[in-house]
Design a protein around this motif. Structure first.
Motif, short mmCIF file in Angstrom:
data_model
loop_
_atom_site.label_atom_id
_atom_site.label_comp_id
_atom_site.label_asym_id
_atom_site.label_seq_id
_atom_site.Cartn_x
_atom_site.Cartn_y
_atom_site.Cartn_z
N GLU A 1 3.18 1.26 -0.06
CA GLU A 1 2.47 1.98 0.99
C GLU A 1 1.08 2.43 0.53
OE1 GLU A 1 3.21 1.94 4.03
OE2 GLU A 1 5.16 1.00 3.75
N ASP A 2 0.91 2.69 -0.76
CA ASP A 2 -0.43 2.96 -1.28
C ASP A 2 -1.32 1.72 -1.10
OD1 ASP A 2 0.20 5.52 -2.01
OD2 ASP A 2 0.39 5.10 -4.17
N ALA A 3 -0.72 0.54 -1.30
CA ALA A 3 -1.48 -0.70 -1.10
C ALA A 3 -1.89 -0.84 0.36
CB ALA A 3 -0.63 -1.90 -1.53
N ARG A 4 -1.00 -0.50 1.27
CA ARG A 4 -1.33 -0.57 2.70
C ARG A 4 -2.52 0.33 3.01
NH1 ARG A 4 2.21 -1.96 6.77
NH2 ARG A 4 4.04 -1.27 5.56
N ALA A 5 -2.49 1.56 2.47
CA ALA A 5 -3.57 2.49 2.71
C ALA A 5 -4.89 1.97 2.16
CB ALA A 5 -3.24 3.85 2.09
N ALA A 6 -4.85 1.34 0.99
CA ALA A 6 -6.08 0.81 0.38
C ALA A 6 -6.67 -0.33 1.21
CB ALA A 6 -5.80 0.34 -1.05
N VAL A 7 -5.82 -1.26 1.64
CA VAL A 7 -6.32 -2.42 2.40
C VAL A 7 -6.77 -1.97 3.79
CG1 VAL A 7 -5.72 -4.68 3.34
CG2 VAL A 7 -4.93 -4.02 1.06
N ALA A 8 -6.02 -1.06 4.40
CA ALA A 8 -6.43 -0.54 5.70
C ALA A 8 -7.78 0.17 5.59
CB ALA A 8 -5.38 0.42 6.25
N GLY A 9 -7.95 0.96 4.54
CA GLY A 9 -9.21 1.66 4.35
C GLY A 9 -10.38 0.72 4.16
N PHE A 10 -10.12 -0.44 3.55
CA PHE A 10 -11.19 -1.43 3.31
C PHE A 10 -11.79 -1.92 4.63
CE2 PHE A 10 -12.53 -5.85 2.38
CZ PHE A 10 -13.47 -5.59 1.39
N VAL A 11 -10.96 -1.97 5.68
CA VAL A 11 -11.47 -2.40 7.00
C VAL A 11 -11.62 -1.20 7.94
CG1 VAL A 11 -10.58 -4.74 6.76
CG2 VAL A 11 -9.13 -2.98 7.83
N HIS A 12 -11.59 0.02 7.37
CA HIS A 12 -11.81 1.27 8.10
C HIS A 12 -10.73 1.56 9.15
CE1 HIS A 12 -15.76 0.49 6.29
NE2 HIS A 12 -15.94 1.80 6.36
N ALA A 13 -9.51 1.14 8.84
CA ALA A 13 -8.40 1.39 9.74
C ALA A 13 -7.46 2.43 9.15
CB ALA A 13 -7.63 0.09 10.00
N ALA A 14 -6.59 2.98 9.98
CA ALA A 14 -5.53 3.86 9.51
C ALA A 14 -4.38 3.02 8.97
CB ALA A 14 -5.04 4.74 10.66
N PRO A 15 -3.61 3.52 8.00
CA PRO A 15 -2.52 2.73 7.43
C PRO A 15 -1.55 2.19 8.48
CG PRO A 15 -2.90 4.66 6.08
CD PRO A 15 -3.77 4.82 7.31
N GLU A 16 -1.25 3.00 9.50
CA GLU A 16 -0.29 2.56 10.51
C GLU A 16 -0.85 1.45 11.41
OE1 GLU A 16 -2.12 6.51 11.94
OE2 GLU A 16 -1.37 5.63 10.05
N GLN A 17 -2.13 1.16 11.25
CA GLN A 17 -2.74 0.07 12.03
C GLN A 17 -2.73 -1.26 11.29
OE1 GLN A 17 -6.52 2.44 12.83
NE2 GLN A 17 -6.26 1.42 14.81
N LEU A 18 -2.18 -1.29 10.08
CA LEU A 18 -2.18 -2.51 9.27
C LEU A 18 -0.76 -3.00 9.06
CD1 LEU A 18 -4.00 -4.47 7.55
CD2 LEU A 18 -3.13 -3.18 5.59
N VAL A 19 -0.48 -4.19 9.54
CA VAL A 19 0.80 -4.86 9.38
C VAL A 19 0.64 -5.93 8.30
CG1 VAL A 19 2.54 -6.30 10.52
CG2 VAL A 19 1.39 -4.48 11.81
N TRP A 20 1.59 -5.97 7.37
CA TRP A 20 1.58 -7.04 6.37
C TRP A 20 2.11 -8.33 6.99
CZ3 TRP A 20 -1.40 -5.64 2.72
CH2 TRP A 20 -1.34 -4.38 2.11
N THR A 21 1.42 -9.43 6.71
CA THR A 21 1.90 -10.76 7.11
C THR A 21 1.75 -11.67 5.90
OG1 THR A 21 -0.26 -11.59 7.83
CG2 THR A 21 1.05 -10.38 9.46
#
Length: 431
Positions: free
Chosen positions: A78-98
């Motif tokens: 989940e820390d990884a999700r927050a980092a990648v979401a932040g890279f595109v200026h999104a909130a963590p809950e807006q990023l789905v892993w595929t």
């Protein structure tokens, strides 16, 4: 462990090359000149180390176990999700892993197909398609942002339409305004063409789609590694990108969505990890992003992608863009100067680009050009680059593509240009 370099206003690729072990490779007697980053970028040691560290110290299933390793794995995931979401200026809950952009685009297409079958309840009715509804793409799509919509149209009776491009590869906005209309339900398009390197007019296309009440889907595969990317600011509804094109691992990608869109979309893949309650007759699903993450997750890959975006962020995406703008100009100017070269998408000055160029050599097949360059240690892409309709529009079946990244040097570009200048003579073309 190799750490990301300190952020600065400029980027020194000579220094960065030491962070990428594969760049020390030799091809025969020649040092490797890697100009195929648009297909797959190389990984810095910090990304490799991040995956290895997880696998050797914290490997476990996430969101499932109560033991120490499971808790640590979940926290890292989940820390990884927050980092990648932040890279595109999104909130963590807006990023789905595929597993990548292709999987993300299919997720959207099949979720809309499910909504069209009545799945997802009242909230999903806004996505339902019927005969006569229209899906719109461009003539410059990668197949991954074309075929899912072809299949969705076939399943629902919707009509697939396309926006043409000019001879120079730029989007025809007048054609876009004529195609996008009251029956348009979805507009999907690339941020950057993977053949031409042209940055497409996102604001104008989004405005046309919004005026029609249509959903927007952005293919950001070729922009995420090269440009500062703020997906909420671009005002797109959904977007996808792939880790392996942005210094990260294979089999991981991001699927971004506006919160209200993700909350209303029904799931595509179903099974474990995406449910709240299950009986033998029915199931209730978790909210996003977990609703779209059925089954065993790509945990080490997500952690590796987080390391990649931290590396890029430490460089500063403004510095990355400035470096690649320099390379892009040298690449294009050099190719223009070689007799017998046709540069694809040679649009006028003022068109934003990334450091990517595709070209045709008069009298020499693209695959022969690729082999000629490979014999000199220069790795480029040859073929249709998963964009047959665009090549057909430009009167070709294949082209040669050179593409750069943060580790590409001016010397790499010059060595490539010097080799290309000898292609026609070697094959006896143009005599």
């Amino acid at each position: 462990m190799t750490t990301a370099p300190p952020r600065s206003a400029t980027l020194d690729p000579e220094t960065l090359r030491g962070d990428f072990p594969i760049l020390a490779t030799r091809v025969g007697d020649s040092p490797l000149v890697y100009l195929d980053s648009a297909a797959t970028a190389q990984r810095p040691q910090s990304v490799i180390d991040a995956e290895v560290s997880f696998l050797t110290s914290a490997n476990s299933a996430v969101h499932r176990g109560a033991h120490t390793l499971a808790a640590e794995a979940t926290e890292l995931f989940e820390d990884a999700r927050a980092a990648v979401a932040g890279f595109v200026h999104a909130a963590p809950e807006q990023l789905v892993w595929t597993s990548g952009a292709t999987a993300g685009l299919n997720l959207v297409a099949y979720a809309i197909g499910n909504a069209s079958l009545g799945r997802g309840g009242e909230a999903a009715r806004r996505f339902a398609l019927a005969a006569g509804d229209e899906l719109v793409v461009t003539e410059s799509e990668h197949h991954a942002n074309l075929i899912p919509w072809q299949e969705l149209a076939a399943r629902t009776g919707a009509r697939l339409r396309h926006i043409t491009v000019h001879d120079d590869g730029t989007i025809d906005l007048e054609a876009a305004a004529a195609v996008i209309g009251e029956r348009t339900r979805l507009v999907a398009f690339p941020h950057v063409s993977n053949v031409l390197g042209i940055v497409n007019p996102v604001a104008e296309l989004v405005a046309l789609a919004k005026a029609a009440g249509a959903l927007t889907v952005l293919d950001a595969c070729q922009s995420a590694p090269h440009l500062p990317l703020d997906l909420p600011a671009l005002d797109v509804d959904l977007a996808v990108f792939s880790g392996h094109k942005m210094l990260g691992p294979n089999a991981i990608g991001g699927f971004y969505g506006r919160a209200d869109v993700l909350e209303a979309l029904p799931p595509f893949l179903t099974g474990g990890s995406m449910i709240t309650t299950v009986t033998l007759d029915e199931a209730e699903y978790l909210p996003p992003p977990q609703r779209f993450e059925a089954g065993t997750q790509p945990v080490s890959q997500a952690i590796g992608l987080a390391a990649a975006v931290r590396y890029l962020d430490a460089l500063g995406m403004d510095a990355v863009q400035a470096h690649e703008t320099l390379l892009e100009r040298r690449l294009r100017d050099g190719l223009r100067s070689v007799p017998g070269i046709r540069l694809l998408g040679d649009a006028p000055e003022g068109i934003d680009r990334v450091a990517l160029a595709a070209f045709d050599v008069d009298g020499v097949h693209a695959h022969d050009v690729g082999q000629f360059l490979d014999a000199r240690g220069i790795a480029v892409r040859v073929g249709h680059h998963c964009a047959q309709p665009l090549h057909r529009r430009l009167g070709l079946t294949a082209s040669v593509r050179a593409s750069a990244s943060v580790y590409t040097t001016v010397a790499d570009i010059d060595e490539f240009l010097d080799a290309v200048s000898g292609v026609r003579a070697y094959f006896g073309a143009g005599r």
